[in-house]
Design an enzyme around this catalytic site. Structure first.
Site, PDB file in Angstrom:
ATOM      1  N   CYS A  47     -51.635 114.147  82.417  1.00  0.00           N
ATOM      2  CA  CYS A  47     -50.713 113.200  81.783  1.00  0.00           C
ATOM      3  C   CYS A  47     -49.909 112.531  82.900  1.00  0.00           C
ATOM      4  CB  CYS A  47     -49.789 113.973  80.843  1.00  0.00           C
ATOM      5  SG  CYS A  47     -48.405 113.027  80.203  1.00  0.00           S
ATOM      6  N   HIS A  48     -49.412 111.342  82.632  1.00  0.00           N
ATOM      7  CA  HIS A  48     -48.637 110.662  83.680  1.00  0.00           C
ATOM      8  C   HIS A  48     -47.364 111.411  84.043  1.00  0.00           C
ATOM      9  CE1 HIS A  48     -51.460 107.387  83.231  1.00  0.00           C
ATOM     10  NE2 HIS A  48     -51.051 107.040  84.438  1.00  0.00           N
ATOM     11  N   THR A  49     -46.918 112.285  83.151  1.00  0.00           N
ATOM     12  CA  THR A  49     -45.723 113.075  83.492  1.00  0.00           C
ATOM     13  C   THR A  49     -46.049 114.085  84.602  1.00  0.00           C
ATOM     14  OG1 THR A  49     -44.953 112.728  81.253  1.00  0.00           O
ATOM     15  CG2 THR A  49     -43.844 114.447  82.509  1.00  0.00           C
ATOM     16  N   HIS A  69     -49.786 120.249  81.492  1.00  0.00           N
ATOM     17  CA  HIS A  69     -49.159 120.599  80.207  1.00  0.00           C
ATOM     18  C   HIS A  69     -49.923 120.073  78.999  1.00  0.00           C
ATOM     19  CE1 HIS A  69     -47.650 116.590  81.169  1.00  0.00           C
ATOM     20  NE2 HIS A  69     -47.444 116.418  79.879  1.00  0.00           N
ATOM     21  N   GLU A  70     -51.150 119.555  79.199  1.00  0.00           N
ATOM     22  CA  GLU A  70     -51.910 119.017  78.057  1.00  0.00           C
ATOM     23  C   GLU A  70     -53.245 119.757  78.045  1.00  0.00           C
ATOM     24  OE1 GLU A  70     -51.468 114.612  77.220  1.00  0.00           O
ATOM     25  OE2 GLU A  70     -53.644 114.669  77.374  1.00  0.00           O
ATOM     26  N   CYS A  99     -38.783 127.725  68.260  1.00  0.00           N
ATOM     27  CA  CYS A  99     -38.499 129.150  67.999  1.00  0.00           C
ATOM     28  C   CYS A  99     -38.160 129.409  66.538  1.00  0.00           C
ATOM     29  CB  CYS A  99     -37.385 129.647  68.910  1.00  0.00           C
ATOM     30  SG  CYS A  99     -35.732 129.131  68.397  1.00  0.00           S
ATOM     31  N   CYS A 102     -33.133 128.838  66.735  1.00  0.00           N
ATOM     32  CA  CYS A 102     -31.983 128.328  67.496  1.00  0.00           C
ATOM     33  C   CYS A 102     -31.286 127.204  66.720  1.00  0.00           C
ATOM     34  CB  CYS A 102     -32.431 127.844  68.877  1.00  0.00           C
ATOM     35  SG  CYS A 102     -33.303 126.276  68.853  1.00  0.00           S
ATOM     36  N   CYS A 105     -33.577 124.176  66.308  1.00  0.00           N
ATOM     37  CA  CYS A 105     -34.662 124.370  65.331  1.00  0.00           C
ATOM     38  C   CYS A 105     -34.121 124.405  63.908  1.00  0.00           C
ATOM     39  CB  CYS A 105     -35.433 125.654  65.643  1.00  0.00           C
ATOM     40  SG  CYS A 105     -36.527 125.498  67.072  1.00  0.00           S
ATOM     41  N   CYS A 113     -36.076 122.322  71.039  1.00  0.00           N
ATOM     42  CA  CYS A 113     -35.752 123.742  70.824  1.00  0.00           C
ATOM     43  C   CYS A 113     -34.997 124.227  72.056  1.00  0.00           C
ATOM     44  CB  CYS A 113     -37.045 124.536  70.649  1.00  0.00           C
ATOM     45  SG  CYS A 113     -36.808 126.333  70.687  1.00  0.00           S
ATOM     46  N   ARG A 117     -35.643 126.501  76.962  1.00  0.00           N
ATOM     47  CA  ARG A 117     -35.548 125.293  77.782  1.00  0.00           C
ATOM     48  C   ARG A 117     -34.818 125.543  79.112  1.00  0.00           C
ATOM     49  NH1 ARG A 117     -36.078 121.783  80.570  1.00  0.00           N
ATOM     50  NH2 ARG A 117     -36.285 119.528  80.239  1.00  0.00           N
ATOM     51  N   CYS A 177     -49.998 116.689  74.227  1.00  0.00           N
ATOM     52  CA  CYS A 177     -48.937 115.779  74.685  1.00  0.00           C
ATOM     53  C   CYS A 177     -49.103 114.328  74.245  1.00  0.00           C
ATOM     54  CB  CYS A 177     -48.750 115.852  76.206  1.00  0.00           C
ATOM     55  SG  CYS A 177     -47.358 114.831  76.756  1.00  0.00           S
ATOM     56  N   ARG A 372     -57.355 109.265  79.486  1.00  0.00           N
ATOM     57  CA  ARG A 372     -57.225 110.687  79.778  1.00  0.00           C
ATOM     58  C   ARG A 372     -58.481 111.190  80.472  1.00  0.00           C
ATOM     59  NH1 ARG A 372     -52.302 110.253  79.522  1.00  0.00           N
ATOM     60  NH2 ARG A 372     -50.998 111.612  78.254  1.00  0.00           N
TER      61      ARG A 372
HETATM   62  N1  NAI Z   1     -41.403 111.077  75.705  1.00  0.00           N
HETATM   63  C1  NAI Z   1     -42.444 111.873  75.732  1.00  0.00           C
HETATM   64  O1  NAI Z   1     -42.478 112.904  75.046  1.00  0.00           O
HETATM   65  C2  NAI Z   1     -43.604 111.536  76.592  1.00  0.00           C
HETATM   66  C3  NAI Z   1     -43.528 110.545  77.526  1.00  0.00           C
HETATM   67  N2  NAI Z   1     -44.598 110.223  78.300  1.00  0.00           N
HETATM   68  C4  NAI Z   1     -44.425 109.124  79.227  1.00  0.00           C
HETATM   69  O2  NAI Z   1     -44.960 107.964  78.606  1.00  0.00           O
HETATM   70  C5  NAI Z   1     -45.301 107.003  79.610  1.00  0.00           C
HETATM   71  C6  NAI Z   1     -46.666 106.433  79.332  1.00  0.00           C
HETATM   72  O3  NAI Z   1     -47.656 107.392  79.520  1.00  0.00           O
HETATM   73  P1  NAI Z   1     -49.204 106.954  79.583  1.00  0.00           P
HETATM   74  O4  NAI Z   1     -49.563 106.122  78.409  1.00  0.00           O
HETATM   75  O5  NAI Z   1     -49.987 108.174  79.836  1.00  0.00           O
HETATM   76  O6  NAI Z   1     -49.140 106.027  80.875  1.00  0.00           O
HETATM   77  P2  NAI Z   1     -50.117 104.909  81.460  1.00  0.00           P
HETATM   78  O7  NAI Z   1     -49.744 104.737  82.887  1.00  0.00           O
HETATM   79  O8  NAI Z   1     -51.524 105.219  81.126  1.00  0.00           O
HETATM   80  O9  NAI Z   1     -49.734 103.592  80.662  1.00  0.00           O
HETATM   81  C7  NAI Z   1     -48.730 102.727  81.062  1.00  0.00           C
HETATM   82  C8  NAI Z   1     -49.200 101.306  80.801  1.00  0.00           C
HETATM   83  O10 NAI Z   1     -48.107 100.441  81.101  1.00  0.00           O
HETATM   84  C9  NAI Z   1     -48.597  99.286  81.752  1.00  0.00           C
HETATM   85  N3  NAI Z   1     -47.488  98.705  82.492  1.00  0.00           N
HETATM   86  C10 NAI Z   1     -46.979  99.095  83.687  1.00  0.00           C
HETATM   87  N4  NAI Z   1     -45.920  98.332  84.014  1.00  0.00           N
HETATM   88  C11 NAI Z   1     -45.749  97.443  83.006  1.00  0.00           C
HETATM   89  C12 NAI Z   1     -44.811  96.390  82.746  1.00  0.00           C
HETATM   90  N5  NAI Z   1     -43.824  96.114  83.621  1.00  0.00           N
HETATM   91  N6  NAI Z   1     -44.929  95.694  81.597  1.00  0.00           N
HETATM   92  C13 NAI Z   1     -45.932  95.971  80.710  1.00  0.00           C
HETATM   93  N7  NAI Z   1     -46.848  96.950  80.916  1.00  0.00           N
HETATM   94  C14 NAI Z   1     -46.751  97.672  82.040  1.00  0.00           C
HETATM   95  C15 NAI Z   1     -49.749  99.776  82.587  1.00  0.00           C
HETATM   96  O11 NAI Z   1     -50.669  98.744  82.906  1.00  0.00           O
HETATM   97  C16 NAI Z   1     -50.367 100.829  81.660  1.00  0.00           C
HETATM   98  O12 NAI Z   1     -51.355 100.259  80.834  1.00  0.00           O
HETATM   99  C17 NAI Z   1     -45.139 107.728  80.944  1.00  0.00           C
HETATM  100  O13 NAI Z   1     -43.863 107.384  81.465  1.00  0.00           O
HETATM  101  C18 NAI Z   1     -45.150 109.198  80.549  1.00  0.00           C
HETATM  102  O14 NAI Z   1     -44.479 109.996  81.488  1.00  0.00           O
HETATM  103  C19 NAI Z   1     -45.810 110.831  78.140  1.00  0.00           C
HETATM  104  C20 NAI Z   1     -45.950 111.815  77.234  1.00  0.00           C
HETATM  105  C21 NAI Z   1     -44.856 112.301  76.431  1.00  0.00           C
HETATM  106  N1  LIG Z   2     -37.857 116.719  83.838  1.00  0.00           N
HETATM  107  C1  LIG Z   2     -37.919 115.387  83.409  1.00  0.00           C
HETATM  108  C2  LIG Z   2     -38.018 115.340  81.913  1.00  0.00           C
HETATM  109  C3  LIG Z   2     -38.962 114.307  81.520  1.00  0.00           C
HETATM  110  C4  LIG Z   2     -39.090 114.192  80.032  1.00  0.00           C
HETATM  111  O1  LIG Z   2     -38.331 113.514  79.405  1.00  0.00           O
HETATM  112  N2  LIG Z   2     -40.079 114.854  79.455  1.00  0.00           N
HETATM  113  C5  LIG Z   2     -40.442 114.644  78.079  1.00  0.00           C
HETATM  114  C6  LIG Z   2     -41.836 114.994  77.917  1.00  0.00           C
HETATM  115  S1  LIG Z   2     -42.875 114.043  78.929  1.00  0.00           S
HETATM  116  C7  LIG Z   2     -44.368 114.641  78.634  1.00  0.00           C
HETATM  117  O2  LIG Z   2     -45.310 114.245  79.174  1.00  0.00           O
HETATM  118  C8  LIG Z   2     -39.660 115.503  77.116  1.00  0.00           C
HETATM  119  O3  LIG Z   2     -40.162 115.942  76.106  1.00  0.00           O
HETATM  120  N3  LIG Z   2     -38.419 115.717  77.363  1.00  0.00           N
HETATM  121  C9  LIG Z   2     -37.603 116.594  76.576  1.00  0.00           C
HETATM  122  C10 LIG Z   2     -37.352 117.852  77.340  1.00  0.00           C
HETATM  123  O4  LIG Z   2     -36.752 118.775  76.779  1.00  0.00           O
HETATM  124  O5  LIG Z   2     -37.766 117.920  78.502  1.00  0.00           O
HETATM  125  C11 LIG Z   2     -36.729 114.573  83.874  1.00  0.00           C
HETATM  126  O6  LIG Z   2     -35.653 115.155  83.994  1.00  0.00           O
HETATM  127  O7  LIG Z   2     -36.916 113.393  84.102  1.00  0.00           O
HETATM  128 ZN    ZN Z   3     -47.407 114.641  78.905  1.00  0.00          ZN
HETATM  129 ZN    ZN Z   4     -35.562 126.792  68.752  1.00  0.00          ZN
END
Ligand code: NAI
Ligand SMILES: N[C@@H](CCC(=O)N[C@@H](CSC=O)C(=O)NCC(=O)O)C(=O)O
Ligand code: ZN
Ligand code: ZN
Length: 378
Positions: A47-49, A69-70, A99, A102, A105, A113, A117, A177, A372
């Site tokens: 994953c990009h994270t 993590h995926e 959990c 907490c 949850c 949760c 953490r 993820c 992916r």
């Molecule tokens: N909040 C959460 O729970 C999660 C967050 N993430 C985050 O989500 C984000 C996306 O993840 P992926 O889809 O795997 O990434 P990815 O890198 O595959 O997709 C990003 C896309 O954004 C485009 N892009 C880059 N700069 C741009 C701009 N200025 N304007 C428009 N498009 C632009 C790229 O061409 C690419 O297609 C990452 O920051 C990742 O860390 C990922 C999983 C869970």
């Molecule tokens: N350690 C990072 C935290 C980045 C972040 O926000 N992670 C996401 C998941 S990204 C998955 O690919 C998230 O779920 N955050 C909630 C959490 O409890 O971590 C930073 O500090 O930037």
């Molecule tokens: Zn992820």
């Molecule tokens: Zn919990």
């Protein structure tokens, strides 16, 4: 089990320093302690994270560590007091724990949760605040409570989702993820209604899952925004109906979208991790009700900004972690939805390699056509 209670020596990809190639090492994995589960990882995606933390820009990034993590795997053994899974169960590691006890949850207001953490953020297990991984006697930090770039890993039991053993692990590993994050951002966080106009910034795995979720929710228009034109053709298959490349416009992208949509979109999703785009995603929302969801993870030190007037006039700024899904309860449900062909998963897998080829897999992740890459870990 022959390995139960024993230290297991296995292969893992160790990140010794930010941005330095990962090294495949023989690592030692301790047995699970009370409330812990040791899992044989069979498949893990990137994953990009993972790339973000490896880059050194994650304030919680600790080295040396085992990223990842995926993933999906099979329980090898469990520690004392673990009741919900047993050896042989098929599972998906969940970086977001659940959990069920907490304050978070029980609130009914969030999927976050609090139970483990505090330990997962500093790369250790909660029981003794130590790592279960070592190499040549030196500890390695855990990552996101999952560390799936290893043939065996140890998780807190509250971070393990038991799934249907018939589900193909080489596919459903993605449900750890990116795909749930995008779907849930739409279904749980934004709660997009039929007929809505949606803008998706960034058409990687997460953005495409947002598009898929928006289509399922009955959105009337799904506008994909990306700076890479190659993303557009593929995005149609995930539900994107129109495309905008900000590089092809002189006006700010938020203005382009406002003009295209008679005043702004109902919902926007930032799936990149770029704070300037986060601002644009908010400001392209319709006055009075438009909601923007931040999904992308921005680097340490980055901050978002906008004129407060944007919020005073009714726009709403939100964020989502794991798409708001409660992990242990809902990952098995997502697996069932996949088995019933109600959600896509296979379509996000563009590459398949082995754990030994992980550095190549990270290179691919930064190339335009990789969504992916699934690694065979065994
Ligand atoms: N909040 C959460 O729970 C999660 C967050 N993430 C985050 O989500 C984000 C996306 O993840 P992926 O889809 O795997 O990434 P990815 O890198 O595959 O997709 C990003 C896309 O954004 C485009 N892009 C880059 N700069 C741009 C701009 N200025 N304007 C428009 N498009 C632009 C790229 O061409 C690419 O297609 C990452 O920051 C990742 O860390 C990922 C999983 C869970
Ligand atoms: N350690 C990072 C935290 C980045 C972040 O926000 N992670 C996401 C998941 S990204 C998955 O690919 C998230 O779920 N955050 C909630 C959490 O409890 O971590 C930073 O500090 O930037
Ligand atoms: Zn992820
Ligand atoms: Zn919990």
């Amino acid at each position: 089990m022959a390995t139960q209670g024993q230290v297991i020596t296995c292969k893992a990809a160790v990140a010794y320093e930010p941005n330095k190639p990962l090294v495949i090492e023989d690592v030692q994995v301790d047995p699970p302690q009370a409330g812990e589960v040791r899992i044989k990882i069979l498949f893990t995606a990137l994953c990009h994270t993972d790339a973000y933390t490896w880059s050194g820009k994650d304030p919680e990034g600790l080295f040396p560590c085992i990223l990842g993590h995926e993933a999906a795997g099979i329980v090898e053994s469990v520690g004392e007091g673990v009741t919900e899974v047993q050896a042989g169960d098929h599972v998906i590691p969940c970086y977001q724990a659940e959990c069920r006890e907490c304050k978070f949850c029980k609130s009914g207001k969030t999927n976050l949760c609090g139970k483990v953490r505090g330990a997962t953020g500093v790369g250790v297990m909660m029981n003794d605040r130590k790592s279960r991984f070592s190499v040549n006697g030196k500890p390695l930090y855990h990552f996101m409570g999952t560390s799936t770039f290893s043939q065996y890993t140890v998780l807190h039991d509250v971070s393990v989702a038991k799934i249907d053993p018939k589900a193909p692990l080489d596919k459903v590993c993605l449900l750890g993820c990116g795909v749930p994050t995008g779907l849930g951002a739409v279904w749980n966080t934004a709660k997009v209604e039929p007929g809505s106009i949606v803008a998706v910034f960034g058409l990687g795995t997460v953005g495409l899952a947002v598009a898929e979720g928006a289509k399922a929710a009955g959105a009337s228009r799904i506008i994909g925004v990306d700076i890479d034109d190659r993303k557009f053709e593929r995005a149609k298959k995930f539900g994107v109906t129109e495309f905008v490349n900000p590089k092809e416009h002189e006006k700010p992208i938020q203005q382009v979208l406002v003009d295209l949509t008679d005043g702004g979109v109902d919902y926007s999703f930032e799936c990149i991790g770029n704070v300037s785009v986060m601002r644009a995603a908010l400001e392209c929302c319709h006055k009075g009700w438009g909601t923007s969801v931040i999904v992308g993870v921005a680097a340490s030190g980055q901050e978002i900004s906008t004129r407060p007037f944007q919020l005073v006039t009714g726009r709403v700024w939100k964020g989502t972690a794991f798409g708001g899904f409660k992990s242990r309860s809902q990952v098995p449900w997502l697996v069932e939805k996949y088995m019933k062909k109600e959600i896509k998963v296979d379509e996000y897998i563009t590459h398949e390699l082995t754990l030994a080829e992980i550095n190549k897999a990270f290179d691919l992740l930064h190339e335009g056509d990789c969504l992916r890459c699934v690694l065979t870990v065994e």
